[in-house]
Design a protein around this motif. Structure first.
Motif, short mmCIF file in Angstrom:
data_model
loop_
_atom_site.label_atom_id
_atom_site.label_comp_id
_atom_site.label_asym_id
_atom_site.label_seq_id
_atom_site.Cartn_x
_atom_site.Cartn_y
_atom_site.Cartn_z
N PHE A 74 -44.48 15.85 12.20
CA PHE A 74 -43.16 15.90 12.83
C PHE A 74 -43.32 16.29 14.29
O PHE A 74 -43.58 17.45 14.61
CB PHE A 74 -42.25 16.89 12.11
N PRO A 75 -43.17 15.33 15.21
CA PRO A 75 -43.31 15.64 16.64
C PRO A 75 -42.00 16.14 17.24
O PRO A 75 -40.92 15.66 16.91
CB PRO A 75 -43.70 14.28 17.25
N HIS A 76 -42.11 17.14 18.11
CA HIS A 76 -40.98 17.60 18.91
C HIS A 76 -41.53 18.19 20.20
O HIS A 76 -42.74 18.25 20.39
CB HIS A 76 -40.13 18.62 18.14
N TRP A 77 -40.66 18.63 21.10
CA TRP A 77 -41.08 19.05 22.43
C TRP A 77 -40.56 20.45 22.75
O TRP A 77 -39.44 20.82 22.37
CB TRP A 77 -40.57 18.07 23.48
N GLU A 78 -41.39 21.20 23.44
CA GLU A 78 -41.04 22.52 23.96
C GLU A 78 -41.03 22.46 25.48
O GLU A 78 -41.91 21.85 26.10
CB GLU A 78 -42.05 23.57 23.49
N PHE A 79 -40.02 23.12 26.09
CA PHE A 79 -39.86 23.09 27.54
C PHE A 79 -39.97 24.50 28.10
O PHE A 79 -39.38 25.44 27.57
CB PHE A 79 -38.50 22.49 27.91
N ALA A 80 -40.71 24.63 29.20
CA ALA A 80 -40.94 25.94 29.80
C ALA A 80 -39.72 26.47 30.54
O ALA A 80 -39.55 27.68 30.70
CB ALA A 80 -42.14 25.88 30.75
N GLY A 81 -38.85 25.58 31.00
CA GLY A 81 -37.67 26.00 31.74
C GLY A 81 -36.91 24.80 32.24
O GLY A 81 -37.21 23.64 31.90
N LEU A 82 -35.91 25.05 33.08
CA LEU A 82 -35.03 23.98 33.55
C LEU A 82 -35.77 22.91 34.35
O LEU A 82 -35.40 21.74 34.33
CB LEU A 82 -33.92 24.58 34.41
N ASP A 83 -36.81 23.29 35.08
CA ASP A 83 -37.51 22.34 35.92
C ASP A 83 -38.56 21.54 35.16
O ASP A 83 -39.19 20.65 35.73
CB ASP A 83 -38.19 23.07 37.08
N ASP A 84 -38.76 21.87 33.89
CA ASP A 84 -39.75 21.18 33.06
C ASP A 84 -39.07 20.00 32.37
O ASP A 84 -38.45 20.16 31.32
CB ASP A 84 -40.35 22.15 32.05
N ASP A 85 -39.17 18.82 32.97
CA ASP A 85 -38.53 17.64 32.40
C ASP A 85 -39.44 16.87 31.45
O ASP A 85 -38.97 15.99 30.72
CB ASP A 85 -38.08 16.69 33.51
#
Length: 273
Positions: A74-85
């Motif tokens: 199951f792939p998903h994505w984690e983002f470090a913050g608002l600037d991490d697109d």
């Protein structure tokens, strides 16, 4: 006093009403908080239509999410913050554990999608984390890509790791037992521990652990486990779920063979002690 014992393998899969396309087996729902314990099935290639096929990210305001992958991918994505697109792709495989506190930014891209589907054992401290839940608008905050108006949100980071990377530790009080502490208690989320019970192990004394006001539970990942729940003998096998609350007690009586062939047990709020 309340005890629930479920042979989850025998339970039918039912559509998860709050996530289109998911199937679920529900073990427990807290009527006050909306917190739940369930397994859900992510079908192969799921996600092509969710969020109209567009990239999406969000965070949860108050809920702790925890999950253990039982099978599949199951792939998903984690983002470090608002600037991490771009985010960081994380793919669940068997044995991968997730400890997600509130305020972690995560989401989906249209591709890649699950190749074979996935079964996830998941437990949340509250409702509103699924897109169709009545509390979703209050609990789940969408964060469009390029949005800059949330600079004051103190985003946090999850812990996502293979449980095989955590070393087993010998249990000082019980010869042959081993444990892996996956995560500590945090907020309303209870500590999570893997417990390995050796084959043929007998209880050397009476052991009883009560729920007090805490909802404790376990899920047998493999093997067999024999416990006494409010003095009633219960034979647990792989994919059996047991919880106890409102002052109920689970334990062993002196001389009991706790496991004939050995067992690995996911324990939440206790470590079979």
């Amino acid at each position: 006093m309340t005890i629930t014992h479920l042979d989850t393998e025998a339970m039918p899969w039912e559509p998860e009403p709050d996530i289109p396309g998911f199937l679920a087996k529900n073990f427990h729902v807290d009527p006050d908080t909306g917190g739940f314990i369930q397994v859900h099935f992510v079908p192969p290639d799921w996600g092509a239509d969710i969020f109209d096929g567009q990239p999406h990210r969000h965070y949860h305001a108050t809920v702790y999410e925890r999950a253990l992958c039982l099978s599949g991918d199951f792939p998903h994505w984690e983002f470090a913050g608002l600037d991490d697109d771009e985010g960081q792709l994380k793919t669940f495989h068997r044995g991968v554990f997730m400890d997600r506190p509130p305020l972690t930014l995560h989401g989906l891209f249209p591709e890649p999608r699950s190749q074979v589907g996935s079964v996830l054992l998941a437990w949340n401290t509250g409702g509103g984390t699924f897109v169709g839940h009545p509390r979703a608008k209050q609990e789940t905050i969408d964060v469009p890509f390029g949005q800059k108006g949330l600079a004051n949100v103190p985003f946090t980071s999850p812990r996502i790791f293979p449980t095989d990377d955590v070393p087993w530790r010998d249990d000082a009080a019980r010869k042959g037992w081993r444990t892996k502490r996956l995560t500590e208690e945090a907020g309303a989320a209870l500590a999570t521990t893997l417990v390995a019970v050796p084959p043929g192990w007998r209880a050397e004394q009476d052991v009883s652990f009560t729920s007090d006001k805490t909802h404790r539970w376990l899920f047998v990942l493999n093997g067999d486990l024999n416990v006494r729940a409010d003095s009633k003998q219960i034979a647990l096998r792989a994919e059996h779920y047991l919880d106890w609350q409102n002052g109920s007690a689970v334990g062993f009586a002196k001389g009991d063979v706790v496991s004939e062939g050995g067992a690995t047990v996911l324990c939440v709020g206790h470590a079979l002690d």
